[in-house]
Design a protein around this motif. Sequence first.
Motif, mmCIF file in Angstrom:
data_model
loop_
_atom_site.group_PDB
_atom_site.id
_atom_site.type_symbol
_atom_site.label_atom_id
_atom_site.label_comp_id
_atom_site.label_asym_id
_atom_site.label_seq_id
_atom_site.Cartn_x
_atom_site.Cartn_y
_atom_site.Cartn_z
ATOM 1 N N SER A 218 -19.723 -44.394 -15.542
ATOM 2 C CA SER A 218 -19.855 -44.578 -14.093
ATOM 3 C C SER A 218 -18.480 -44.818 -13.502
ATOM 4 O O SER A 218 -17.466 -44.758 -14.201
ATOM 5 N N ALA A 219 -18.451 -45.103 -12.206
ATOM 6 C CA ALA A 219 -17.178 -45.392 -11.548
ATOM 7 C C ALA A 219 -16.499 -46.608 -12.156
ATOM 8 O O ALA A 219 -15.274 -46.742 -12.089
ATOM 9 N N THR A 324 -29.308 -40.061 -33.171
ATOM 10 C CA THR A 324 -29.260 -39.577 -31.788
ATOM 11 C C THR A 324 -28.131 -40.253 -31.033
ATOM 12 O O THR A 324 -27.925 -41.464 -31.168
ATOM 13 N N ILE A 325 -27.398 -39.491 -30.237
ATOM 14 C CA ILE A 325 -26.435 -40.028 -29.278
ATOM 15 C C ILE A 325 -26.928 -39.633 -27.890
ATOM 16 O O ILE A 325 -27.234 -38.461 -27.644
ATOM 17 N N VAL A 326 -27.035 -40.606 -26.993
ATOM 18 C CA VAL A 326 -27.506 -40.350 -25.629
ATOM 19 C C VAL A 326 -26.360 -40.617 -24.656
ATOM 20 O O VAL A 326 -25.716 -41.668 -24.723
ATOM 21 N N LEU A 327 -26.116 -39.664 -23.760
ATOM 22 C CA LEU A 327 -25.028 -39.759 -22.795
ATOM 23 C C LEU A 327 -25.587 -39.848 -21.383
ATOM 24 O O LEU A 327 -26.313 -38.953 -20.932
ATOM 25 N N GLY A 328 -25.255 -40.933 -20.679
ATOM 26 C CA GLY A 328 -25.725 -41.137 -19.317
ATOM 27 C C GLY A 328 -24.598 -41.035 -18.312
ATOM 28 O O GLY A 328 -23.409 -41.021 -18.659
ATOM 29 N N GLY A 329 -24.959 -40.983 -17.033
ATOM 30 C CA GLY A 329 -23.970 -40.940 -15.960
ATOM 31 C C GLY A 329 -23.132 -39.674 -16.012
ATOM 32 O O GLY A 329 -23.598 -38.602 -16.383
ATOM 33 N N PHE A 330 -21.833 -39.803 -15.663
ATOM 34 C CA PHE A 330 -20.993 -38.609 -15.597
ATOM 35 C C PHE A 330 -20.725 -38.017 -16.974
ATOM 36 O O PHE A 330 -20.363 -36.829 -17.090
ATOM 37 N N ALA A 364 -32.259 -38.668 -20.142
ATOM 38 C CA ALA A 364 -33.336 -37.941 -19.469
ATOM 39 C C ALA A 364 -33.674 -38.507 -18.099
ATOM 40 O O ALA A 364 -34.268 -37.821 -17.271
ATOM 41 N N LEU A 365 -33.318 -39.764 -17.854
ATOM 42 C CA LEU A 365 -33.743 -40.423 -16.616
ATOM 43 C C LEU A 365 -32.800 -40.185 -15.443
ATOM 44 O O LEU A 365 -33.083 -40.610 -14.324
ATOM 45 N N GLY A 366 -31.671 -39.533 -15.685
ATOM 46 C CA GLY A 366 -30.773 -39.144 -14.602
ATOM 47 C C GLY A 366 -30.325 -40.317 -13.750
ATOM 48 O O GLY A 366 -29.992 -41.396 -14.244
ATOM 49 N N THR A 367 -30.349 -40.116 -12.434
ATOM 50 C CA THR A 367 -29.852 -41.141 -11.513
ATOM 51 C C THR A 367 -30.782 -42.354 -11.439
ATOM 52 O O THR A 367 -30.414 -43.382 -10.871
ATOM 53 N N ASP A 368 -31.970 -42.236 -12.012
ATOM 54 C CA ASP A 368 -32.904 -43.369 -12.019
ATOM 55 C C ASP A 368 -32.680 -44.306 -13.210
ATOM 56 O O ASP A 368 -33.311 -45.366 -13.291
ATOM 57 N N LEU A 369 -31.797 -43.925 -14.115
ATOM 58 C CA LEU A 369 -31.665 -44.596 -15.404
ATOM 59 C C LEU A 369 -31.514 -46.113 -15.300
ATOM 60 O O LEU A 369 -32.302 -46.883 -15.865
ATOM 61 N N LEU A 370 -30.499 -46.574 -14.578
ATOM 62 C CA LEU A 370 -30.211 -48.014 -14.554
ATOM 63 C C LEU A 370 -31.235 -48.775 -13.720
ATOM 64 O O LEU A 370 -31.487 -49.963 -13.972
ATOM 65 N N LEU A 371 -31.848 -48.109 -12.742
ATOM 66 C CA LEU A 371 -32.898 -48.767 -11.967
ATOM 67 C C LEU A 371 -34.112 -49.037 -12.853
ATOM 68 O O LEU A 371 -34.714 -50.116 -12.803
ATOM 69 N N VAL A 372 -34.477 -48.053 -13.675
ATOM 70 C CA VAL A 372 -35.602 -48.230 -14.592
ATOM 71 C C VAL A 372 -35.288 -49.321 -15.609
ATOM 72 O O VAL A 372 -36.136 -50.169 -15.922
ATOM 73 N N GLY A 373 -34.049 -49.344 -16.114
ATOM 74 C CA GLY A 373 -33.651 -50.384 -17.063
ATOM 75 C C GLY A 373 -33.688 -51.768 -16.451
ATOM 76 O O GLY A 373 -34.179 -52.722 -17.067
ATOM 77 N N ALA A 374 -33.187 -51.892 -15.221
ATOM 78 C CA ALA A 374 -33.182 -53.198 -14.553
ATOM 79 C C ALA A 374 -34.599 -53.693 -14.306
ATOM 80 O O ALA A 374 -34.889 -54.893 -14.403
ATOM 81 N N ALA A 375 -35.507 -52.773 -13.996
ATOM 82 C CA ALA A 375 -36.902 -53.167 -13.756
ATOM 83 C C ALA A 375 -37.543 -53.751 -15.010
ATOM 84 O O ALA A 375 -38.441 -54.603 -14.917
ATOM 85 N N GLU A 376 -37.095 -53.317 -16.185
ATOM 86 C CA GLU A 376 -37.652 -53.862 -17.424
ATOM 87 C C GLU A 376 -37.406 -55.362 -17.543
ATOM 88 O O GLU A 376 -38.191 -56.084 -18.166
ATOM 89 N N LEU A 377 -36.310 -55.836 -16.962
ATOM 90 C CA LEU A 377 -36.054 -57.284 -16.946
ATOM 91 C C LEU A 377 -37.181 -58.020 -16.229
ATOM 92 O O LEU A 377 -37.576 -59.120 -16.614
ATOM 93 N N VAL A 378 -37.677 -57.402 -15.170
ATOM 94 C CA VAL A 378 -38.740 -58.009 -14.355
ATOM 95 C C VAL A 378 -40.085 -57.886 -15.046
ATOM 96 O O VAL A 378 -40.883 -58.831 -15.080
ATOM 97 N N PHE A 379 -40.351 -56.718 -15.615
ATOM 98 C CA PHE A 379 -41.671 -56.458 -16.190
ATOM 99 C C PHE A 379 -41.894 -57.131 -17.541
ATOM 100 O O PHE A 379 -43.042 -57.271 -17.975
#
Length: 392
Positions: A218-219, A324-330, A364-379
Amino acid sequence: MHNGTPSGTESIRAQNLSRVLTLLHRRGPLSRADLTRLCGFNRSTVGALVAELGELGLAYETEPPALKRVGRPSPLVHANNRIAAISVHPDVDAVTVGVVGLGGKVHRRVRYDAGSLPSVTETVNISKAVVEGMQTELAGMTRVIGVGAAVPGLVNSTDGSVLLAPHLQWANEPLAAALSTGLGLPARAANDANLGSLAESLFGAAVGASDVVYLNGSASGIGGGAMVGGVPLRGAAGFAGELGHTVVTPGGTPCHCGRRGCLETEVSLGRLLALLGLDHADQDQLEDAMTQNSSPALIAEANRQLDLLAEALANFVNIFNPGTIVLGGFLGVLHSFVPGRLESGVSAGAIGGLGSKVSIRRAALGTDLLLVGAAELVFSGLLADPASAGSL
């Protein structure tokens, strides 16, 4: 005499409710027959658990699609994706806020571009303003149960305070407490790369994989994490996974950590944006710009960054032996921009042929990736004890 602690029967029931809701959350709609098979419970137990989750407002049933077979098909059971979390991701160039429902359903995502580094106070104020602007989406939710924040830095998972987020220039900041006060909801925070890795393991490119290396670009730089034998690598103080500070160019560009030539200084979003004439971009905008403006200079820079990334990944293959290696963001955008180059570099650099056996995938989650991860903290608390939520 009841002493306030759950009886053995109540404890087993709570565990069973947790098992069913967690399966629905992670796997999507399942029939009662599926739940019976996956849980190992009898049909009447599954029926009772589904009914209770329905009464709690956490699940609902629909008629199954028509199938050409004899017998009455089993209804489909769904996690209620109208039970939602607010997700917040502060970065050096923007604060992104989302509404995420059970099952990882992102109902809305808003990126607020910041003109300068957002402070904790500004992050809270931006989040509050964005949430107030989401009233249409929030009105359709059954209930919003908390706030989760994905932070590019070292975070105390116990109280959600940020020990150090160097790119944001935060140190010893009580982020979770500030978000809780500002938004009027319980709040938690954790490292963004760890949350991204979790999200991809639950919903994305690493589902079912037990040995994974994850990198997100990311930036703010490059964060990472490793899962070994199905267990996230945490480290003695909980800060393992600073893979962005692997040196790939000895004597190279100075890094804020005090070293030179770290992966995150040599492989950077900023270098790509400069060639594209952009101040900032999320990964979708970056991919569009790179596709439409693929100049020789951009292609050369992309190849340079991919070759250095391949060197780092080969090291990680030698150390962790991931499947497996997973690459997110840019980093995922780079991987797609020059197909095959990364695989060739990793295959050539890893020992014993391990590099040719590892699967390199884009998150696979694209731009939603970190939002979905952060929600797991709540759920996580709700999934662990669904009955604790009371009737929603």
